[in-house]
Write an enzyme that holds these catalytic residues in place. Sequence first.
Site, PDB file in Angstrom:
ATOM      1  N   PHE A  46     -23.544  -9.528  18.554  1.00 45.53           N
ATOM      2  CA  PHE A  46     -24.609  -8.642  19.033  1.00 45.53           C
ATOM      3  C   PHE A  46     -24.077  -7.330  19.603  1.00 45.53           C
ATOM      4  O   PHE A  46     -24.637  -6.752  20.515  1.00 45.53           O
ATOM      5  CB  PHE A  46     -25.550  -9.372  20.007  1.00 45.53           C
ATOM      6  CG  PHE A  46     -26.518 -10.228  19.260  1.00 45.53           C
ATOM      7  CD1 PHE A  46     -26.093 -11.412  18.683  1.00 45.53           C
ATOM      8  CD2 PHE A  46     -27.833  -9.829  19.061  1.00 45.53           C
ATOM      9  CE1 PHE A  46     -26.962 -12.189  17.915  1.00 45.53           C
ATOM     10  CE2 PHE A  46     -28.708 -10.594  18.298  1.00 45.53           C
ATOM     11  CZ  PHE A  46     -28.268 -11.774  17.725  1.00 45.53           C
ATOM     12  N   CYS A  68     -39.381 -11.091  17.351  1.00 48.26           N
ATOM     13  CA  CYS A  68     -39.069 -11.631  18.686  1.00 48.26           C
ATOM     14  C   CYS A  68     -38.667 -10.576  19.704  1.00 48.26           C
ATOM     15  O   CYS A  68     -39.342 -10.409  20.716  1.00 48.26           O
ATOM     16  CB  CYS A  68     -37.966 -12.677  18.571  1.00 48.26           C
ATOM     17  SG  CYS A  68     -38.521 -14.158  17.749  1.00 48.26           S
TER      18      CYS A  68
HETATM   19  C1  UDX Z   1     -33.828 -13.532  17.696  1.00 49.46           C
HETATM   20  C2  UDX Z   1     -32.839 -14.387  18.508  1.00 49.46           C
HETATM   21  O1  UDX Z   1     -31.516 -14.167  18.013  1.00 49.46           O
HETATM   22  C3  UDX Z   1     -33.224 -15.858  18.407  1.00 49.46           C
HETATM   23  O2  UDX Z   1     -32.353 -16.628  19.229  1.00 49.46           O
HETATM   24  C4  UDX Z   1     -34.661 -16.016  18.898  1.00 49.46           C
HETATM   25  O3  UDX Z   1     -35.083 -17.352  18.800  1.00 49.46           O
HETATM   26  C5  UDX Z   1     -35.593 -15.126  18.087  1.00 49.46           C
HETATM   27  O4  UDX Z   1     -35.148 -13.777  18.158  1.00 49.46           O
HETATM   28  P1  UDX Z   1     -34.219 -12.942  15.123  1.00 49.46           P
HETATM   29  O5  UDX Z   1     -35.310 -12.046  15.589  1.00 49.46           O
HETATM   30  O6  UDX Z   1     -34.466 -13.847  13.972  1.00 49.46           O
HETATM   31  O7  UDX Z   1     -33.709 -13.888  16.321  1.00 49.46           O
HETATM   32  O8  UDX Z   1     -32.990 -12.013  14.684  1.00 49.46           O
HETATM   33  P2  UDX Z   1     -31.557 -11.611  15.250  1.00 49.46           P
HETATM   34  O9  UDX Z   1     -30.551 -12.072  14.280  1.00 49.46           O
HETATM   35  O10 UDX Z   1     -31.357 -11.985  16.638  1.00 49.46           O
HETATM   36  O11 UDX Z   1     -31.655 -10.027  15.129  1.00 49.46           O
HETATM   37  C6  UDX Z   1     -32.654  -9.289  15.822  1.00 49.46           C
HETATM   38  C7  UDX Z   1     -32.540  -7.806  15.545  1.00 49.46           C
HETATM   39  O12 UDX Z   1     -31.391  -7.263  16.160  1.00 49.46           O
HETATM   40  C8  UDX Z   1     -32.434  -7.438  14.059  1.00 49.46           C
HETATM   41  O13 UDX Z   1     -33.239  -6.300  13.808  1.00 49.46           O
HETATM   42  C9  UDX Z   1     -30.969  -7.100  13.874  1.00 49.46           C
HETATM   43  O14 UDX Z   1     -30.763  -6.162  12.835  1.00 49.46           O
HETATM   44  C10 UDX Z   1     -30.641  -6.491  15.232  1.00 49.46           C
HETATM   45  N1  UDX Z   1     -29.229  -6.592  15.600  1.00 49.46           N
HETATM   46  C11 UDX Z   1     -28.665  -7.815  15.825  1.00 49.46           C
HETATM   47  C12 UDX Z   1     -28.465  -5.439  15.755  1.00 49.46           C
HETATM   48  O15 UDX Z   1     -28.952  -4.309  15.562  1.00 49.46           O
HETATM   49  N2  UDX Z   1     -27.166  -5.566  16.147  1.00 49.46           N
HETATM   50  C13 UDX Z   1     -26.576  -6.768  16.395  1.00 49.46           C
HETATM   51  O16 UDX Z   1     -25.387  -6.781  16.760  1.00 49.46           O
HETATM   52  C14 UDX Z   1     -27.347  -7.936  16.222  1.00 49.46           C
END
Ligand code: UDX
Length: 446
Positions: free
Chosen positions: A263, A274
């Site tokens: 992240f 979410c």
């Molecule tokens: C998230 C949580 O990770 C999960 O634990 C919870 O239950 C629901 O919300 P999700 O929304 O499916 O899951 O996606 P996730 O993989 O967490 O990514 C969320 C957003 O953050 C995406 O738009 C992704 O592109 C962005 N992101 C993620 C980044 O921009 N940088 C990162 O390093 C990680």
Amino acid sequence: MNIAIIGSGYVGLTTGACFSELGNKVFCVDNDLKKIKGLKNGLIPIYEPGLEELITRNVRKKRLIFTSSIKDAVRSCKVIFITVGTPVLDNGEANLSYIENVAASIAVNLPASTCPTGKHQAGMNGYRLIVEKSTVPVETGEWVKHIILANVKGKVRFDVASNPEFLREGQAINDFMNPNRIVIGVESKIARDLLSELYKPFNAPLVITNIKSAELIKHASNAFLATKISFINAISRICDKVGADVEEVAKGMGLDKRIGLSFLKAGIGYGGSCFPKDLDAFVAISDKLGYDFKLLKSVKKVNIEQLDFVFQKIKDSLSLIKGKTIGVLGLAFKPNTDDIRNSAAIGLIKMLQKEGAKIKAYDPQAIEKSKQVLAGVTFCPDAYAACLASDCLLIATEWDEFKELDFSRIKELLKRPLIIDGRNLYEAKAMSKLGFSYISIGRKNI
Ligand code: UDX
């Protein structure tokens, strides 16, 4: 165990399919009759890797049943999960009306208690455990209990528990089957025993708390992850100004075990069903409780500004956006999903269209859903078609297949060799060697 899952969306379907795979008999309920009819005929309403196989196998084994009848599910199952949506209201608060309706429907269908002592005992006839799995504001468990008590007919025995889900779209089955931890918020021994039994097959620490702590763990976890993303995006802005490389900075930070590498990927900002919604809801409930959660308000602001920052980069590199054609790769809010809810890619496309750009877009899974929210976009059958006669190429979602493109071909197809990479998918030096002007996030423009 017989388990009811009320709400057959992402969380509900994954939870139902996985619990049935572990040998439980699962009733997946939804009030959308078309969806239930489709599911009975093997039509899976979402794209989630592995889900279709899991559902097909367990339906065949008669361990997974789809129904629109809450009554049948409540009568047949001791443990009832609520997995309906909690969309955001205009004021940022979570809309709990679906939970309210489900709780009331469960209440009227609870079987009459036959326990003479009135004590909660395992195996006791009539006892039901109602578990909130949807992401809800703290104290929702308390409220669900009141709704049930207000709607029950006669003497019933039940408990409410909280068991938040942490699955990520695109990796939902793996996340469900291999969790880092399982959180259960309970207030009785029978609830604790039932959920401990249900989760026995999982090899993960069980964190047993009270209901309010469990509810907060979910909100706090999502808020913290969003904070990490906004933090690294803010760092990307500084990197951009001084010519540092945000990928190097993230690695240098992330290898400190206290920080961690995950992240910390800078890009066009977080989206999805979410993070944006949960953050708004967490800020709203904090305000209500009398705490001004300034930190999270800034996390949201940084996320919005990141889109402006990328937009400005595109504007600077094209001089004028009006009349230009932009090939866009990626529409989903992240790879391996067809979900476009709060997708930063869609947000950026709308900004570019407003400024007069023509968009040619491709996504491996999300085109059909994007058609419902984007007007005037030419949707392409593959990445190359999106490049054809475009003034530049914008990478908006980091699908694996975009890593393997034939860049000599792309260079020939584009009007000019310009790539704006909103996800830092490529090595800047390699792109330069191939003859592209390459602009990415928090790294030197080449
Ligand atoms: C998230 C949580 O990770 C999960 O634990 C919870 O239950 C629901 O919300 P999700 O929304 O499916 O899951 O996606 P996730 O993989 O967490 O990514 C969320 C957003 O953050 C995406 O738009 C992704 O592109 C962005 N992101 C993620 C980044 O921009 N940088 C990162 O390093 C990680």
